[in-house]
Design a protein around this motif. Structure first.
Motif, PDB file in Angstrom:
ATOM      1  N   ARG A  12     -23.580   2.218   4.649  1.00 46.13           N
ATOM      2  CA  ARG A  12     -23.329   1.493   3.406  1.00 46.13           C
ATOM      3  C   ARG A  12     -23.821   0.060   3.604  1.00 46.13           C
ATOM      4  O   ARG A  12     -23.145  -0.747   4.237  1.00 46.13           O
ATOM      5  CB  ARG A  12     -21.838   1.481   3.074  1.00 46.13           C
ATOM      6  CG  ARG A  12     -21.290   2.766   2.502  1.00 46.13           C
ATOM      7  CD  ARG A  12     -19.798   2.595   2.195  1.00 46.13           C
ATOM      8  NE  ARG A  12     -19.228   3.721   1.505  1.00 46.13           N
ATOM      9  CZ  ARG A  12     -18.748   4.813   2.117  1.00 46.13           C
ATOM     10  NH1 ARG A  12     -18.795   4.883   3.448  1.00 46.13           N
ATOM     11  NH2 ARG A  12     -18.253   5.803   1.413  1.00 46.13           N
ATOM     12  N   PHE A  13     -24.978  -0.246   3.077  1.00 50.31           N
ATOM     13  CA  PHE A  13     -25.515  -1.591   3.235  1.00 50.31           C
ATOM     14  C   PHE A  13     -24.840  -2.566   2.278  1.00 50.31           C
ATOM     15  O   PHE A  13     -24.714  -3.753   2.565  1.00 50.31           O
ATOM     16  CB  PHE A  13     -27.024  -1.590   2.995  1.00 50.31           C
ATOM     17  CG  PHE A  13     -27.783  -0.750   3.979  1.00 50.31           C
ATOM     18  CD1 PHE A  13     -27.826  -1.072   5.326  1.00 50.31           C
ATOM     19  CD2 PHE A  13     -28.452   0.402   3.567  1.00 50.31           C
ATOM     20  CE1 PHE A  13     -28.531  -0.296   6.245  1.00 50.31           C
ATOM     21  CE2 PHE A  13     -29.155   1.187   4.467  1.00 50.31           C
ATOM     22  CZ  PHE A  13     -29.186   0.835   5.807  1.00 50.31           C
ATOM     23  N   HIS A  14     -24.432  -2.060   1.118  1.00 46.31           N
ATOM     24  CA  HIS A  14     -23.766  -2.885   0.111  1.00 46.31           C
ATOM     25  C   HIS A  14     -22.563  -2.095  -0.422  1.00 46.31           C
ATOM     26  O   HIS A  14     -22.650  -1.438  -1.456  1.00 46.31           O
ATOM     27  CB  HIS A  14     -24.719  -3.229  -1.029  1.00 46.31           C
ATOM     28  CG  HIS A  14     -25.971  -3.909  -0.578  1.00 46.31           C
ATOM     29  ND1 HIS A  14     -27.121  -3.216  -0.227  1.00 46.31           N
ATOM     30  CD2 HIS A  14     -26.254  -5.224  -0.380  1.00 46.31           C
ATOM     31  CE1 HIS A  14     -28.054  -4.075   0.148  1.00 46.31           C
ATOM     32  NE2 HIS A  14     -27.557  -5.289   0.068  1.00 46.31           N
ATOM     33  N   SER A  40     -30.646   0.110  -2.029  1.00 46.74           N
ATOM     34  CA  SER A  40     -29.224  -0.195  -2.074  1.00 46.74           C
ATOM     35  C   SER A  40     -28.973  -1.542  -2.730  1.00 46.74           C
ATOM     36  O   SER A  40     -28.071  -1.699  -3.564  1.00 46.74           O
ATOM     37  CB  SER A  40     -28.644  -0.181  -0.649  1.00 46.74           C
ATOM     38  OG  SER A  40     -27.289  -0.566  -0.645  1.00 46.74           O
ATOM     39  N   GLN A  41     -29.789  -2.508  -2.359  1.00 47.54           N
ATOM     40  CA  GLN A  41     -29.645  -3.848  -2.922  1.00 47.54           C
ATOM     41  C   GLN A  41     -29.926  -3.849  -4.419  1.00 47.54           C
ATOM     42  O   GLN A  41     -29.177  -4.440  -5.210  1.00 47.54           O
ATOM     43  CB  GLN A  41     -30.593  -4.806  -2.200  1.00 47.54           C
ATOM     44  CG  GLN A  41     -30.397  -6.278  -2.527  1.00 47.54           C
ATOM     45  CD  GLN A  41     -31.217  -7.149  -1.592  1.00 47.54           C
ATOM     46  OE1 GLN A  41     -32.355  -6.829  -1.262  1.00 47.54           O
ATOM     47  NE2 GLN A  41     -30.635  -8.249  -1.166  1.00 47.54           N
ATOM     48  N   GLY A  45     -25.496  -2.946  -8.405  1.00 48.09           N
ATOM     49  CA  GLY A  45     -24.721  -3.155  -9.613  1.00 48.09           C
ATOM     50  C   GLY A  45     -24.403  -1.870 -10.347  1.00 48.09           C
ATOM     51  O   GLY A  45     -23.570  -1.857 -11.254  1.00 48.09           O
ATOM     52  N   SER A  46     -25.052  -0.760  -9.955  1.00 47.05           N
ATOM     53  CA  SER A  46     -24.876   0.504 -10.666  1.00 47.05           C
ATOM     54  C   SER A  46     -24.350   1.638  -9.807  1.00 47.05           C
ATOM     55  O   SER A  46     -23.678   2.536 -10.315  1.00 47.05           O
ATOM     56  CB  SER A  46     -26.229   0.953 -11.259  1.00 47.05           C
ATOM     57  OG  SER A  46     -26.789  -0.033 -12.091  1.00 47.05           O
ATOM     58  N   ALA A  47     -24.667   1.625  -8.522  1.00 46.07           N
ATOM     59  CA  ALA A  47     -24.298   2.747  -7.652  1.00 46.07           C
ATOM     60  C   ALA A  47     -24.049   2.248  -6.237  1.00 46.07           C
ATOM     61  O   ALA A  47     -24.621   1.238  -5.804  1.00 46.07           O
ATOM     62  CB  ALA A  47     -25.407   3.798  -7.642  1.00 46.07           C
ATOM     63  N   GLU A  48     -23.210   2.970  -5.524  1.00 43.31           N
ATOM     64  CA  GLU A  48     -23.030   2.712  -4.101  1.00 43.31           C
ATOM     65  C   GLU A  48     -23.971   3.634  -3.340  1.00 43.31           C
ATOM     66  O   GLU A  48     -23.840   4.853  -3.405  1.00 43.31           O
ATOM     67  CB  GLU A  48     -21.589   2.961  -3.663  1.00 43.31           C
ATOM     68  CG  GLU A  48     -21.374   2.643  -2.186  1.00 43.31           C
ATOM     69  CD  GLU A  48     -19.929   2.802  -1.755  1.00 43.31           C
ATOM     70  OE1 GLU A  48     -19.389   1.861  -1.156  1.00 43.31           O
ATOM     71  OE2 GLU A  48     -19.351   3.878  -2.025  1.00 43.31           O
ATOM     72  N   VAL A  49     -24.928   3.052  -2.660  1.00 42.00           N
ATOM     73  CA  VAL A  49     -25.934   3.825  -1.934  1.00 42.00           C
ATOM     74  C   VAL A  49     -25.434   4.118  -0.520  1.00 42.00           C
ATOM     75  O   VAL A  49     -24.978   3.218   0.190  1.00 42.00           O
ATOM     76  CB  VAL A  49     -27.274   3.071  -1.886  1.00 42.00           C
ATOM     77  CG1 VAL A  49     -28.250   3.779  -0.947  1.00 42.00           C
ATOM     78  CG2 VAL A  49     -27.865   2.961  -3.288  1.00 42.00           C
TER      79      VAL A  49
END
Length: 256
Positions: A12-14, A40-41, A45-49
């Motif tokens: 999980r980078f973000h 991911s970056q 704002g829309s999804a957890e990568v």
């Protein structure tokens, strides 16, 4: 599989526990989870990568690579199931990652975990076969040349003997997994499938990419971008927008 084991497979980078959807991203042969850091970056704002980290690279470089794609899919499915919560779950895979994403999606659906969407990039449909090139059996010099031809690996890395000694075993394992993969016929997936490709990709043609339509009982979309096998490195914004649009259309992002 213990939580610690699951954490070895996913990055999980973000972290975004409040994001409306989880997007699992699976890299190409020889690739690592960090390939998807920009995705991911851009999608934070829309999804957890969740970037999948295969054994044999980066912080897992001491672990032997897996040479069987079905075994690899089994392990990834366990890790994803361990980390999944009540949010919708989508999958994005490039090249080898597309095949793994397909296999993981099938395993998840078979176990009762719905999949919101499958994005298959830079890879022919599972039912379309080409004679294997046996790249995994190439000499080191031939393998490096094959990687350079795909334009997906930094030339500085390919010219560094110390780095090559560290990464080539994992790359061989990945290529062996891809080249010995046998599609096991199964019912079509119940999720939407989106196929993406570059118009000059030597690894997949338009007909082979379009055949992904045979693997879903839901909607299908095919998008072609300019470029070769790693077209997405040049079209990150467009690919991210496409992923976001499809997630909105299929429901996970709702009106957001």
């Amino acid at each position: 599989m213990s939580p610690n084991t699951a954490q070895r497979w996913l990055r999980r980078f973000h972290p975004r526990p409040d994001a409306p959807v989880q997007l699992v991203c699976l890299p190409h042969a020889g690739g690592s989870a960090s390939f998807y850091f920009p995705f991911s970056q851009a999608l934070s704002g829309s999804a957890e990568v969740l970037g999948v980290q295969y054994p044999g690279r980066q912080e897992r470089h001491n672990e032997p690579g897996l040479t069987d794609l079905h075994a690899l899919a089994d392990r990834i499915t366990e890790a994803v199931a361990e980390e999944a919560d009540d949010r919708p779950l989508a999958l994005f895979g490039h090249s080898m990652g597309a095949m793994l994403a397909f296999e993981v999606a099938g395993r998840l659906e078979d176990s009762g975990t719905p999949v919101a969407a499958l994005f298959a990039s830079g890879r022919r449909a599972p039912s379309r076969h080409r004679p294997p090139e046996n790249v995994h059996a190439f000499t080191d010099e031939q393998l490096v040349a094959a990687l350079a031809a795909l334009d997906g690996t930094d030339t500085e890395l390919l010219n560094d003997p110390d780095i090559l000694r560290m990464i080539l075993p994992a790359i061989r394992s990945d290529f062996q997994a891809v080249e010995t993969y046998h599609y096991r016929p199964r019912p079509p997936l119940r999720c939407p499938v989106v196929a993406l490709m570059g118009d000059r990709d030597p690894r997949v043609d338009l007909d082979e990419a379009g055949a992904w339509a045979d693997h879903t009982a839901h909607s299908f979309d095919l998008r072609v971008f300019s470029g070769g096998h790693f077209y997405l490195s040049d079209h990150q914004t467009a690919v991210v927008d496409l992923v976001r649009q499809h997630l909105i259309a299929s429901g996970p992002l709702g009106a957001g």
